[in-house]
Each structure stands twice: as C-alpha cells, then as structure tokens.
Scaffold this active site. Structure first.
Site, PDB file in Angstrom:
ATOM      1  N   ASP A  49       0.823  -1.211   0.000  1.00  0.00           N
ATOM      2  CA  ASP A  49       0.000   0.000   0.000  1.00  0.00           C
ATOM      3  C   ASP A  49       0.860   1.266   0.000  1.00  0.00           C
ATOM      4  O   ASP A  49       1.857   1.350   0.720  1.00  0.00           O
ATOM      5  CB  ASP A  49      -0.896  -0.013   1.250  1.00  0.00           C
ATOM      6  CG  ASP A  49      -1.895   1.134   1.253  1.00  0.00           C
ATOM      7  OD1 ASP A  49      -2.711   1.192   0.310  1.00  0.00           O
ATOM      8  OD2 ASP A  49      -1.850   1.970   2.174  1.00  0.00           O
ATOM      9  N   TYR A  54       2.507  10.219   0.745  1.00  0.00           N
ATOM     10  CA  TYR A  54       3.472   9.657   1.702  1.00  0.00           C
ATOM     11  C   TYR A  54       4.887  10.147   1.382  1.00  0.00           C
ATOM     12  O   TYR A  54       5.409   9.915   0.290  1.00  0.00           O
ATOM     13  CB  TYR A  54       3.441   8.124   1.698  1.00  0.00           C
ATOM     14  CG  TYR A  54       2.129   7.511   2.202  1.00  0.00           C
ATOM     15  CD1 TYR A  54       1.125   8.302   2.770  1.00  0.00           C
ATOM     16  CD2 TYR A  54       1.900   6.152   2.107  1.00  0.00           C
ATOM     17  CE1 TYR A  54      -0.060   7.740   3.219  1.00  0.00           C
ATOM     18  CE2 TYR A  54       0.703   5.581   2.566  1.00  0.00           C
ATOM     19  CZ  TYR A  54      -0.272   6.393   3.110  1.00  0.00           C
ATOM     20  OH  TYR A  54      -1.447   5.834   3.548  1.00  0.00           O
ATOM     21  N   TRP A 211      -6.373   0.142   8.042  1.00  0.00           N
ATOM     22  CA  TRP A 211      -5.085   0.743   8.409  1.00  0.00           C
ATOM     23  C   TRP A 211      -4.922   0.929   9.910  1.00  0.00           C
ATOM     24  O   TRP A 211      -5.896   0.935  10.653  1.00  0.00           O
ATOM     25  CB  TRP A 211      -4.842   2.047   7.653  1.00  0.00           C
ATOM     26  CG  TRP A 211      -5.807   3.189   7.784  1.00  0.00           C
ATOM     27  CD1 TRP A 211      -6.893   3.423   6.972  1.00  0.00           C
ATOM     28  CD2 TRP A 211      -5.762   4.303   8.710  1.00  0.00           C
ATOM     29  NE1 TRP A 211      -7.521   4.595   7.345  1.00  0.00           N
ATOM     30  CE2 TRP A 211      -6.841   5.156   8.409  1.00  0.00           C
ATOM     31  CE3 TRP A 211      -4.909   4.653   9.754  1.00  0.00           C
ATOM     32  CZ2 TRP A 211      -7.104   6.339   9.116  1.00  0.00           C
ATOM     33  CZ3 TRP A 211      -5.173   5.834  10.451  1.00  0.00           C
ATOM     34  CH2 TRP A 211      -6.261   6.652  10.135  1.00  0.00           C
ATOM     35  N   ALA A 215      -2.795   0.925  16.047  1.00  0.00           N
ATOM     36  CA  ALA A 215      -2.948   2.314  16.515  1.00  0.00           C
ATOM     37  C   ALA A 215      -1.567   2.998  16.569  1.00  0.00           C
ATOM     38  O   ALA A 215      -1.157   3.531  17.591  1.00  0.00           O
ATOM     39  CB  ALA A 215      -3.637   2.356  17.876  1.00  0.00           C
ATOM     40  N   GLN A 294       9.770  -6.556  14.242  1.00  0.00           N
ATOM     41  CA  GLN A 294       8.358  -6.143  14.356  1.00  0.00           C
ATOM     42  C   GLN A 294       7.516  -6.913  13.338  1.00  0.00           C
ATOM     43  O   GLN A 294       6.458  -7.461  13.662  1.00  0.00           O
ATOM     44  CB  GLN A 294       8.217  -4.645  14.071  1.00  0.00           C
ATOM     45  CG  GLN A 294       8.866  -3.735  15.096  1.00  0.00           C
ATOM     46  CD  GLN A 294       8.757  -2.269  14.676  1.00  0.00           C
ATOM     47  OE1 GLN A 294       8.344  -1.952  13.555  1.00  0.00           O
ATOM     48  NE2 GLN A 294       9.126  -1.372  15.574  1.00  0.00           N
ATOM     49  N   ASN A 298       4.441  -9.489  13.979  1.00  0.00           N
ATOM     50  CA  ASN A 298       3.101  -9.193  13.480  1.00  0.00           C
ATOM     51  C   ASN A 298       2.572 -10.301  12.571  1.00  0.00           C
ATOM     52  O   ASN A 298       1.382 -10.612  12.570  1.00  0.00           O
ATOM     53  CB  ASN A 298       3.105  -7.844  12.749  1.00  0.00           C
ATOM     54  CG  ASN A 298       3.536  -6.705  13.667  1.00  0.00           C
ATOM     55  OD1 ASN A 298       3.604  -6.885  14.889  1.00  0.00           O
ATOM     56  ND2 ASN A 298       3.826  -5.551  13.114  1.00  0.00           N
TER      57      ASN A 298
HETATM   58  P1  NDP Z   1       0.288   0.269  12.707  1.00  0.00           P
HETATM   59  O1  NDP Z   1      -0.815   0.826  13.507  1.00  0.00           O
HETATM   60  O2  NDP Z   1       0.468  -1.204  12.746  1.00  0.00           O
HETATM   61  O3  NDP Z   1       1.651   0.999  13.132  1.00  0.00           O
HETATM   62  C1  NDP Z   1       2.875   0.608  12.586  1.00  0.00           C
HETATM   63  C2  NDP Z   1       4.032   1.132  13.429  1.00  0.00           C
HETATM   64  O4  NDP Z   1       3.982   0.607  14.757  1.00  0.00           O
HETATM   65  C3  NDP Z   1       5.370   0.683  12.874  1.00  0.00           C
HETATM   66  O5  NDP Z   1       5.815   1.505  11.843  1.00  0.00           O
HETATM   67  C4  NDP Z   1       6.262   0.692  14.099  1.00  0.00           C
HETATM   68  O6  NDP Z   1       6.627   2.055  14.348  1.00  0.00           O
HETATM   69  C5  NDP Z   1       5.286   0.199  15.185  1.00  0.00           C
HETATM   70  N1  NDP Z   1       5.261  -1.277  15.289  1.00  0.00           N
HETATM   71  C6  NDP Z   1       4.774  -2.173  14.370  1.00  0.00           C
HETATM   72  N2  NDP Z   1       4.870  -3.422  14.829  1.00  0.00           N
HETATM   73  C7  NDP Z   1       5.412  -3.360  16.043  1.00  0.00           C
HETATM   74  C8  NDP Z   1       5.767  -4.340  16.997  1.00  0.00           C
HETATM   75  N3  NDP Z   1       5.556  -5.631  16.771  1.00  0.00           N
HETATM   76  N4  NDP Z   1       6.314  -3.923  18.162  1.00  0.00           N
HETATM   77  C9  NDP Z   1       6.537  -2.621  18.409  1.00  0.00           C
HETATM   78  N5  NDP Z   1       6.235  -1.633  17.524  1.00  0.00           N
HETATM   79  C10 NDP Z   1       5.670  -2.002  16.350  1.00  0.00           C
HETATM   80  O7  NDP Z   1       0.111   0.606  11.155  1.00  0.00           O
HETATM   81  P2  NDP Z   1       0.268   2.000  10.357  1.00  0.00           P
HETATM   82  O8  NDP Z   1      -0.279   3.133  11.117  1.00  0.00           O
HETATM   83  O9  NDP Z   1       1.677   2.079   9.878  1.00  0.00           O
HETATM   84  O10 NDP Z   1      -0.704   1.718   9.140  1.00  0.00           O
HETATM   85  C11 NDP Z   1      -0.406   0.654   8.228  1.00  0.00           C
HETATM   86  C12 NDP Z   1      -0.564   1.150   6.803  1.00  0.00           C
HETATM   87  O11 NDP Z   1      -1.895   1.594   6.590  1.00  0.00           O
HETATM   88  C13 NDP Z   1       0.297   2.359   6.417  1.00  0.00           C
HETATM   89  O12 NDP Z   1       1.614   2.012   6.099  1.00  0.00           O
HETATM   90  C14 NDP Z   1      -0.456   2.861   5.212  1.00  0.00           C
HETATM   91  O13 NDP Z   1      -0.126   2.067   4.080  1.00  0.00           O
HETATM   92  C15 NDP Z   1      -1.909   2.638   5.613  1.00  0.00           C
HETATM   93  N6  NDP Z   1      -2.526   3.862   6.186  1.00  0.00           N
HETATM   94  C16 NDP Z   1      -3.573   4.428   5.509  1.00  0.00           C
HETATM   95  C17 NDP Z   1      -4.179   5.568   5.949  1.00  0.00           C
HETATM   96  C18 NDP Z   1      -5.311   6.151   5.190  1.00  0.00           C
HETATM   97  O14 NDP Z   1      -5.755   7.270   5.491  1.00  0.00           O
HETATM   98  N7  NDP Z   1      -5.840   5.470   4.194  1.00  0.00           N
HETATM   99  C19 NDP Z   1      -3.731   6.256   7.174  1.00  0.00           C
HETATM  100  C20 NDP Z   1      -2.657   5.563   7.843  1.00  0.00           C
HETATM  101  C21 NDP Z   1      -2.093   4.410   7.368  1.00  0.00           C
HETATM  102  P3  NDP Z   1       7.950   2.519  15.144  1.00  0.00           P
HETATM  103  O15 NDP Z   1       9.019   1.501  14.928  1.00  0.00           O
HETATM  104  O16 NDP Z   1       8.263   3.862  14.588  1.00  0.00           O
HETATM  105  O17 NDP Z   1       7.517   2.635  16.572  1.00  0.00           O
END
Ligand code: NDP
Length: 329
Positions: A49, A54, A211, A215, A294, A298
């Site tokens: 995605d 972005y 998405w 959180a 991570q 997941n």
């Molecule tokens: P998540 O809520 O799963 O957050 C992901 C983030 O959480 C990671 O980048 C990492 O950040 C942290 N993380 C993930 N797994 C773990 C783990 N196992 N342990 C600890 N920390 C973890 O998903 P996103 O918010 O990234 O959303 C996923 C996708 O959805 C996006 O990439 C995008 O493609 C889409 N999206 C679409 C939107 C829309 O408006 N249509 C809006 C938002 C997202 P870190 O390492 O920095 O802490």
C-alpha cells in the site's frame, strides 16, 4: 498465508499486507524497505500500500525502486496508490490536490511513474472531496479503468452515505463503482467498520484494506512506559499523532490488555492484529514496520487467529470497552 476475496470482486488479497506510511523515506532507507518487502512477499503477502502524499512522493519512489530490483512476477502482487492530498505539501496549488478529473488523472500518471509500474491494482480516493460532484469522481475512475491504468478503485475514510452515493451514480450510468474502502480499524476505533459500514458490506459488497491495526504502535504496548527513542510517536512533525494516542485512558487499557496477552502467552502486537482478522469484513490488515523483528512478530497473527474463541473475544471487549452499540429496531 490466508487470502480473502476483496468484497464482491474476483480479486484475492492476503489477509496481511504491507504499507509505507511514515516509515519509507522518513524512518527507513532502501535497504530496509527491500528487506521488509522481501520478507512480506516470501511470507505470502501480495498487497503493498502507498499514496501520493506519503513522504511527498518519496515513499512511492522507494517502493518503485524495490519492486524494480525484486523483479517479481507482476501478476503475483498488487500495489496501490491514493489521490487527494497531493505530493507538494505546503506548496500544493489549486488542482494539485482533491478529486477533480484533472488531479485524479494526473495523480494516477505520476504514481505510475514513481512506482515504475504499468497499472495500479488499487487506486483510492484518500478522502472524500465535498467540493467535487460525485459524478466527476466516478466517471474519472471508470475512465482510468477503461484505459487499463487502474484495475479497482476505492475510497478511504468516506462516510457510508458517500459510498452509497458513489454506487448510486455508478449504477445510474452503468459505470464501475468503488469496490474497496480503506478505513482505520483497531481495538480503539471500531465504529465505522462494525456499525456505519454494515450497509456497504451488505448491498454493494465492499471489501476493506484496514489501516493502523496497532494504533500507530500503541497496541504493541511499546508506549506503556513512555516513548522509546526513534519510535513513531516521538518523531518531530507527528506531535498531532502523539496527542491522539498518548492519552491516559488508552495507555491504561493497553497495559491491561498487555497483561491479558501475557497470560495467554501471545505478544500484545500479535494479539491486536489477530483480533482485527477475526472480523470477516476485513479483507486485509495493512501492517507497518520499521524493523524485521516487528514484522515477524506481526506476521505471527496468522497462527493466533484461530485461538481467539468467544471467551477470549469477550474478555478483550471487557478490557477495551470499545465495542459499538448497535441501534435497536
Ligand atoms: P500500525 O498501527 O500497525 O503501526 C505501525 C508502526 O507501529 C510501525 O511503523 C512501528 O513504528 C510500530 N510497530 C509495528 N509493529 C510493532 C511491533 N511488533 N512492536 C513494536 N512496535 C511495532 O500501522 P500504520 O499506522 O503504519 O498503518 C499501516 C498502513 O496503513 C500504512 O503504512 C499505510 O499504508 C496505511 N494507512 C492508511 C491511511 C489512510 O488514510 N488510508 C492512514 C494511515 C495508514 P515505530 O518503529 O516507529 O515505533
């Protein structure tokens, strides 16, 4: 990997997919993107995605470079883009954002160039545009599909009424309507998917690519004792996101859920993602990750879904108190 049909369409998506928001270009470089997309693909993920906005277009360019290098069979994966916010940030001029025929068409062409692909499998309207007639949006998307530049079009964070309106227009003019919505869905944000959207699942039969299943990381438990350095909620420019999630009540519930996950012997992030997959209206949950560990944690959600029986789901509801109240008839 499990694959689900995207609503009433013939397209099958892996129940877990991989997205690039925040991470690509801002947190990770090409080598990590290559590693994470490689692991995803090897584990059976077939949907990646992205969006024009972005990292102001840099995220699509990075994904495009990885896809080119990997040289996977184009028929073995799907890739998306989204149009609405533009890619020039504060320098956006009129017609460089929104859902006019001009911007949708130009955004599609630019996404194809950045991603280095000949067509987008999915093209989303990233938000509704209240100033553009819905007829213009539906006709434009239909045209891009007729031209072979887009295969399926979708909406993201539209209201149920707006989606039904798009379908009404599509039916009236014998055009192709949206077949997939991309909403936020996680243990804190349930209303849209579990309540408001029930009619769009029932009648037009929309699929969903949900998405932020964690959180933004909160539901991994990593923020339960402050903000670890380098994590998303500590990044400059994302204070609005920190303010949204670093709220006492949410952290308290996450801690409690973490204790329960511990008692089940399941990492909290794995449990939180598996919980999303229990909902049959979820076609795919888009994962975000900055590190291999991570992503691997997941991906284990796939093995856990079947262990979440009614008593586990009830206990989770009791802790989170976020289950929507359905209207009484
Ligand atoms: P998540 O809520 O799963 O957050 C992901 C983030 O959480 C990671 O980048 C990492 O950040 C942290 N993380 C993930 N797994 C773990 C783990 N196992 N342990 C600890 N920390 C973890 O998903 P996103 O918010 O990234 O959303 C996923 C996708 O959805 C996006 O990439 C995008 O493609 C889409 N999206 C679409 C939107 C829309 O408006 N249509 C809006 C938002 C997202 P870190 O390492 O920095 O802490």
């Amino acid at each position: 990997m499990e694959y689900r049909y995207m609503g009433k369409t013939g397209l099958q998506l892996s129940v877990l997919s991989f997205g690039s928001w925040v991470t690509f270009h801002k947190q990770i470089e090409d080598n990590t993107a290559d590693e994470l997309m490689g692991i995803s693909y090897e584990q059976g993920i077939n949907f990646f995605d992205n969006a024009e906005a972005y990292a102001l277009g840099e995220s699509e360019k990075m994904m495009g470079r990885v896809l080119k290098k990997k040289n996977w069979d184009r028929s073995s994966y799907t890739v998306s883009s989204k149009v609405f916010f533009g890619w020039r940030g504060k320098a956006n001029k009129p017609n460089q954002t929104g859902l006019s025929r001009k911007h949708i068409t130009e955004a599609c062409h630019e996404a194809l160039q950045r991603l280095q692909v000949e067509y987008l499998d999915l093209f989303f309207c990233h938000r509704p545009d209240k100033k553009v007639p819905i007829e213009e949006v539906v006709w434009t998307m239909n045209h891009l599909i007729q031209q072979g530049k887009v295969l399926y079009w979708g909406t993201s964070e539209w209201s149920g009424v707006e989606i039904m309106e798009a379908h009404r227009v599509a039916a009236q003019h014998h055009l192709i309507g949206p077949s997939v919505e991309q909403p936020q869905y996680n243990l804190f944000e349930r209303d849209k998917l579990e309540k408001e959207y029930l009619p769009i699942f029932k009648t037009p039969g929309m699929g969903t690519t949900i998405w932020s299943p964690l959180a933004s990381g909160l539901l991994s438990g990593k923020y339960s004792d402050g903000i670890p350095s380098g994590s998303r909620l500590g990044l400059s420019g994302f204070e609005w996101l920190k303010n949204q999630w670093m709220v006492e009540d949410r952290i308290k519930k996450t801690r409690k859920l973490g204790e329960y996950a511990n008692s089940l012997g399941i990492p909290l992030a794995t449990l939180s993602i598996a919980w999303c997959l229990k909902n049959p209206h979820v076609t795919t949950a888009i994962l975000g990750a900055t590190k291999k560990e991570q992503l691997l944690e997941n991906l284990k959600a796939l093995d856990v879904v079947s262990t979440l029986d009614a008593s586990v789901m009830e206990k989770i509801d009791e802790i989170m108190q976020s289950k929507p109240v359905q209207p009484e008839f």
